[in-house]
Design a protein around this motif. Structure first.
Motif, PDB file in Angstrom:
ATOM      1  N   ASP A 243      -1.642  31.050  29.913  1.00 58.99           N
ATOM      2  CA  ASP A 243      -2.581  31.645  30.866  1.00 58.99           C
ATOM      3  C   ASP A 243      -2.634  30.814  32.143  1.00 58.99           C
ATOM      4  OD1 ASP A 243      -5.448  30.025  30.900  1.00 58.99           O
ATOM      5  OD2 ASP A 243      -4.300  29.702  29.079  1.00 58.99           O
ATOM      6  N   GLU A 244      -3.253  31.372  33.185  1.00 55.74           N
ATOM      7  CA  GLU A 244      -3.205  30.770  34.513  1.00 55.74           C
ATOM      8  C   GLU A 244      -4.083  29.539  34.652  1.00 55.74           C
ATOM      9  OE1 GLU A 244      -4.109  33.726  37.408  1.00 55.74           O
ATOM     10  OE2 GLU A 244      -2.240  34.843  37.085  1.00 55.74           O
ATOM     11  N   GLN A 245      -5.103  29.393  33.808  1.00 55.50           N
ATOM     12  CA  GLN A 245      -5.970  28.230  33.951  1.00 55.50           C
ATOM     13  C   GLN A 245      -5.516  27.080  33.058  1.00 55.50           C
ATOM     14  OE1 GLN A 245     -10.207  28.823  33.335  1.00 55.50           O
ATOM     15  NE2 GLN A 245     -10.701  26.835  34.240  1.00 55.50           N
ATOM     16  N   TYR A 246      -5.388  27.333  31.767  1.00 55.07           N
ATOM     17  CA  TYR A 246      -5.112  26.247  30.829  1.00 55.07           C
ATOM     18  C   TYR A 246      -3.657  26.168  30.378  1.00 55.07           C
ATOM     19  CZ  TYR A 246     -10.082  25.421  30.683  1.00 55.07           C
ATOM     20  OH  TYR A 246     -11.361  25.106  31.038  1.00 55.07           O
ATOM     21  N   GLY A 247      -2.840  27.141  30.729  1.00 56.35           N
ATOM     22  CA  GLY A 247      -1.446  27.099  30.325  1.00 56.35           C
ATOM     23  C   GLY A 247      -1.229  27.290  28.837  1.00 56.35           C
ATOM     24  N   LEU A 248      -2.132  28.026  28.181  1.00 54.20           N
ATOM     25  CA  LEU A 248      -2.069  28.216  26.738  1.00 54.20           C
ATOM     26  C   LEU A 248      -1.518  29.595  26.390  1.00 54.20           C
ATOM     27  CD1 LEU A 248      -5.521  26.691  25.769  1.00 54.20           C
ATOM     28  CD2 LEU A 248      -3.276  25.581  25.724  1.00 54.20           C
ATOM     29  N   GLY A 249      -0.697  29.637  25.379  1.00 55.67           N
ATOM     30  CA  GLY A 249      -0.165  30.899  24.893  1.00 55.67           C
ATOM     31  C   GLY A 249      -0.638  31.175  23.487  1.00 55.67           C
ATOM     32  N   VAL A 250      -0.167  32.250  22.907  1.00 60.88           N
ATOM     33  CA  VAL A 250      -0.484  32.562  21.516  1.00 60.88           C
ATOM     34  C   VAL A 250       0.729  33.232  20.886  1.00 60.88           C
ATOM     35  CG1 VAL A 250      -1.534  34.801  22.093  1.00 60.88           C
ATOM     36  CG2 VAL A 250      -2.135  33.665  19.952  1.00 60.88           C
ATOM     37  N   THR A 251       1.010  32.869  19.652  1.00 60.56           N
ATOM     38  CA  THR A 251       2.113  33.471  18.919  1.00 60.56           C
ATOM     39  C   THR A 251       1.791  33.400  17.436  1.00 60.56           C
ATOM     40  OG1 THR A 251       4.526  33.483  18.656  1.00 60.56           O
ATOM     41  CG2 THR A 251       3.461  31.323  18.750  1.00 60.56           C
ATOM     42  N   ASP A 252       2.711  33.855  16.626  1.00 62.65           N
ATOM     43  CA  ASP A 252       2.567  33.712  15.183  1.00 62.65           C
ATOM     44  C   ASP A 252       3.649  32.768  14.691  1.00 62.65           C
ATOM     45  OD1 ASP A 252       4.849  35.226  15.363  1.00 62.65           O
ATOM     46  OD2 ASP A 252       3.952  37.058  14.552  1.00 62.65           O
ATOM     47  N   GLY A 271     -10.287  15.778  10.838  1.00 62.71           N
ATOM     48  CA  GLY A 271     -10.609  15.685   9.423  1.00 62.71           C
ATOM     49  C   GLY A 271      -9.598  16.379   8.533  1.00 62.71           C
ATOM     50  N   GLU A 272     -10.094  17.138   7.562  1.00 64.51           N
ATOM     51  CA  GLU A 272      -9.225  17.755   6.569  1.00 64.51           C
ATOM     52  C   GLU A 272      -8.714  19.124   6.990  1.00 64.51           C
ATOM     53  OE1 GLU A 272     -11.341  17.816   2.903  1.00 64.51           O
ATOM     54  OE2 GLU A 272     -11.435  15.624   2.729  1.00 64.51           O
ATOM     55  N   ARG A 273      -9.158  19.620   8.144  1.00 67.51           N
ATOM     56  CA  ARG A 273      -8.701  20.929   8.606  1.00 67.51           C
ATOM     57  C   ARG A 273      -7.276  20.808   9.132  1.00 67.51           C
ATOM     58  NH1 ARG A 273     -14.033  21.725  12.243  1.00 67.51           N
ATOM     59  NH2 ARG A 273     -13.588  19.512  12.512  1.00 67.51           N
ATOM     60  N   ASP A 274      -6.322  21.406   8.445  1.00 69.63           N
ATOM     61  CA  ASP A 274      -4.925  21.256   8.844  1.00 69.63           C
ATOM     62  C   ASP A 274      -4.135  22.491   8.420  1.00 69.63           C
ATOM     63  OD1 ASP A 274      -2.272  20.515   9.304  1.00 69.63           O
ATOM     64  OD2 ASP A 274      -2.665  18.412   8.849  1.00 69.63           O
ATOM     65  N   VAL A 275      -4.020  23.442   9.313  1.00 74.54           N
ATOM     66  CA  VAL A 275      -3.301  24.680   9.023  1.00 74.54           C
ATOM     67  C   VAL A 275      -1.842  24.403   8.682  1.00 74.54           C
ATOM     68  CG1 VAL A 275      -2.369  26.750  10.148  1.00 74.54           C
ATOM     69  CG2 VAL A 275      -4.791  26.225  10.329  1.00 74.54           C
ATOM     70  N   ALA A 281       1.892  25.672   4.061  1.00 76.43           N
ATOM     71  CA  ALA A 281       2.651  24.847   3.117  1.00 76.43           C
ATOM     72  C   ALA A 281       3.722  25.636   2.372  1.00 76.43           C
ATOM     73  CB  ALA A 281       1.708  24.179   2.130  1.00 76.43           C
ATOM     74  N   SER A 282       3.436  26.899   2.049  1.00 73.70           N
ATOM     75  CA  SER A 282       4.401  27.708   1.301  1.00 73.70           C
ATOM     76  C   SER A 282       5.005  28.834   2.137  1.00 73.70           C
ATOM     77  CB  SER A 282       3.724  28.302   0.056  1.00 73.70           C
ATOM     78  OG  SER A 282       2.627  29.125   0.436  1.00 73.70           O
ATOM     79  N   ASN A 283       4.824  28.752   3.459  1.00 73.29           N
ATOM     80  CA  ASN A 283       5.352  29.799   4.343  1.00 73.29           C
ATOM     81  C   ASN A 283       6.852  29.584   4.558  1.00 73.29           C
ATOM     82  OD1 ASN A 283       6.080  30.843   7.193  1.00 73.29           O
ATOM     83  ND2 ASN A 283       4.133  31.865   6.755  1.00 73.29           N
ATOM     84  N   GLU A 284       7.658  30.574   4.210  1.00 74.37           N
ATOM     85  CA  GLU A 284       9.107  30.433   4.283  1.00 74.37           C
ATOM     86  C   GLU A 284       9.607  30.253   5.712  1.00 74.37           C
ATOM     87  OE1 GLU A 284      11.106  33.569   2.270  1.00 74.37           O
ATOM     88  OE2 GLU A 284      10.203  33.110   0.309  1.00 74.37           O
ATOM     89  N   ILE A 285       8.985  30.969   6.639  1.00 74.55           N
ATOM     90  CA  ILE A 285       9.424  30.847   8.033  1.00 74.55           C
ATOM     91  C   ILE A 285       9.143  29.438   8.548  1.00 74.55           C
ATOM     92  CG2 ILE A 285       9.111  31.703  10.381  1.00 74.55           C
ATOM     93  CD1 ILE A 285       8.365  34.412   9.169  1.00 74.55           C
ATOM     94  N   TRP A 286       7.926  28.959   8.293  1.00 73.80           N
ATOM     95  CA  TRP A 286       7.564  27.608   8.731  1.00 73.80           C
ATOM     96  C   TRP A 286       8.488  26.572   8.088  1.00 73.80           C
ATOM     97  CZ3 TRP A 286       5.069  24.687  12.090  1.00 73.80           C
ATOM     98  CH2 TRP A 286       4.739  23.371  11.741  1.00 73.80           C
ATOM     99  N   ASN A 287       8.673  26.666   6.800  1.00 75.92           N
ATOM    100  CA  ASN A 287       9.495  25.678   6.098  1.00 75.92           C
ATOM    101  C   ASN A 287      10.964  25.757   6.485  1.00 75.92           C
ATOM    102  OD1 ASN A 287       7.452  24.390   4.576  1.00 75.92           O
ATOM    103  ND2 ASN A 287       7.406  26.123   3.161  1.00 75.92           N
ATOM    104  N   GLY A 288      11.365  26.885   7.066  1.00 77.33           N
ATOM    105  CA  GLY A 288      12.749  27.033   7.502  1.00 77.33           C
ATOM    106  C   GLY A 288      13.013  26.540   8.909  1.00 77.33           C
TER     107      GLY A 288
END
Length: 328
Positions: A243-252, A271-275, A281-288
């Protein structure tokens, strides 16, 4: 698997202050302000001319970056929006000084709590509606900082700090804090070069779970964090727009396949919040992803505010280098 379109997302602004030394010169002698001991008029991010009384001491900060800017010029806020959140998210990079009164959330500060402090000045960040400013201006002058601008993220951070310095009679302290930051960046840049890390591609991102789905918020060109790590010799690996102010995007998660194979992934949480280590942890796309398979995913230390000022960004630069440096 096809790559998904990378979407630009609207920024959600969820804010170690550098101690500046030296005697305080008349505020704004180099920026058109009144001499020391007199009121000063500052044009803020709204384009509004804000008349600020001389001798400002009691200031309320409605965003965490405003807290950091005030502390950087030697002023401890008497009121802070979501003070507990500040200590959680920013307490390492720019620890909260004093014992400020909590004045509600950053999205919805308490007008009554602010009025009860009888501040000399209220410092906010662009993004509130006019009605909110009107309520605040009935209590004290309101100085609105830009907060962020993807056209010049580091320059905007500096200009906001200078504006706070001018408004509070501490412009020299603001300039000293900026000079200290730039000197630190030069030192870190030399360390990056010595370690042979120049040109390493990095992608900083946040991860959230939303209605059972993981949403990724990458920091595109124009965001403050890539501007900082690029200033010390790295490159931004994220190819999408923000975006034009913060330069942040969004995706999956599938969108992360757009990253180059040699990219490192950086992220922060609290803390313990860690997506990334839990929901994915078991997402095939992420792990690949090559970065995951090569062990190039780095959780940086808690407590460095990602939208902060010079203290936070100096700490961020240090954290990036520490994460990528080989262990002795």
């Amino acid at each position: 698997m096809s790559k998904r379109t990378l979407l630009a997302g609207a920024a959600v602004l969820s804010a170690l202050a550098l101690a500046a030394c030296g005697t305080t010169e008349p505020a704004g002698e180099t920026a058109g302000a009144e001499p020391e001991g007199a009121a000063v008029t500052v044009t803020d991010a709204r384009g509004a001319e804000v008349e600020i009384p001389a001798g400002v001491t009691d200031v309320v900060a409605l965003e965490w970056v405003a807290v950091e800017h005030l502390q950087a010029v030697g002023l401890v806020p008497v009121g802070v929006a979501d003070a507990a959140g500040y200590e959680e998210w920013s307490g390492t990079g720019a620890p909260l000084e004093g014992e400020p009164t909590d004045v509600g959330t950053r999205v919805e500060p308490s007008i009554d709590a602010i009025a009860g402090l009888a501040p000399d000045l209220i410092v906010a960040v662009a993004g509130r509606d006019d009605a909110a400013y009107a309520d605040l201006e009935a209590i004290a002058p309101v100085l609105v900082l830009q907060g962020a601008d993807a056209a010049d993220p580091v320059g905007t951070m500096f200009e906001d700090l200078r504006m706070v310095g001018e408004a509070t009679g501490a412009l020299d302290a603001a300039e000293a804090a900026i000079a200290d930051y730039e000197a630190h960046i030069d030192e870190v840049s030399a360390a990056v070069a010595d370690a042979g890390l120049e040109g390493t591609p990095l992608a900083h991102m946040d991860g959230y779970e939303n209605a059972g789905q993981v949403e990724i918020r990458p920091y595109a060109d124009g965001a403050l964090l890539p501007a900082v790590f690029e200033s010390i010799g790295f490159t931004n690996a994220w190819p999408g727009e923000g975006d034009e102010q913060y330069g942040l995007g969004v995706t999956d998660v599938e969108g992360l396949t757009a990253l180059p194979d040699d990219a490192h992934i950086l992220y922060m949480t609290v803390g313990e919040r860690d997506v990334f280590t839990q929901q994915l942890a078991s997402n095939e796309i992420w792990n690949g992803l090559p970065a995951v398979q090569a062990g190039k995913v780095h959780r940086l230390p808690d407590g460095i505010w990602l939208f902060g000022g010079v203290g936070s960004m100096a700490a961020y630069a240090d954290a990036v280098v520490a994460a990528l440096s080989p262990t002795p």
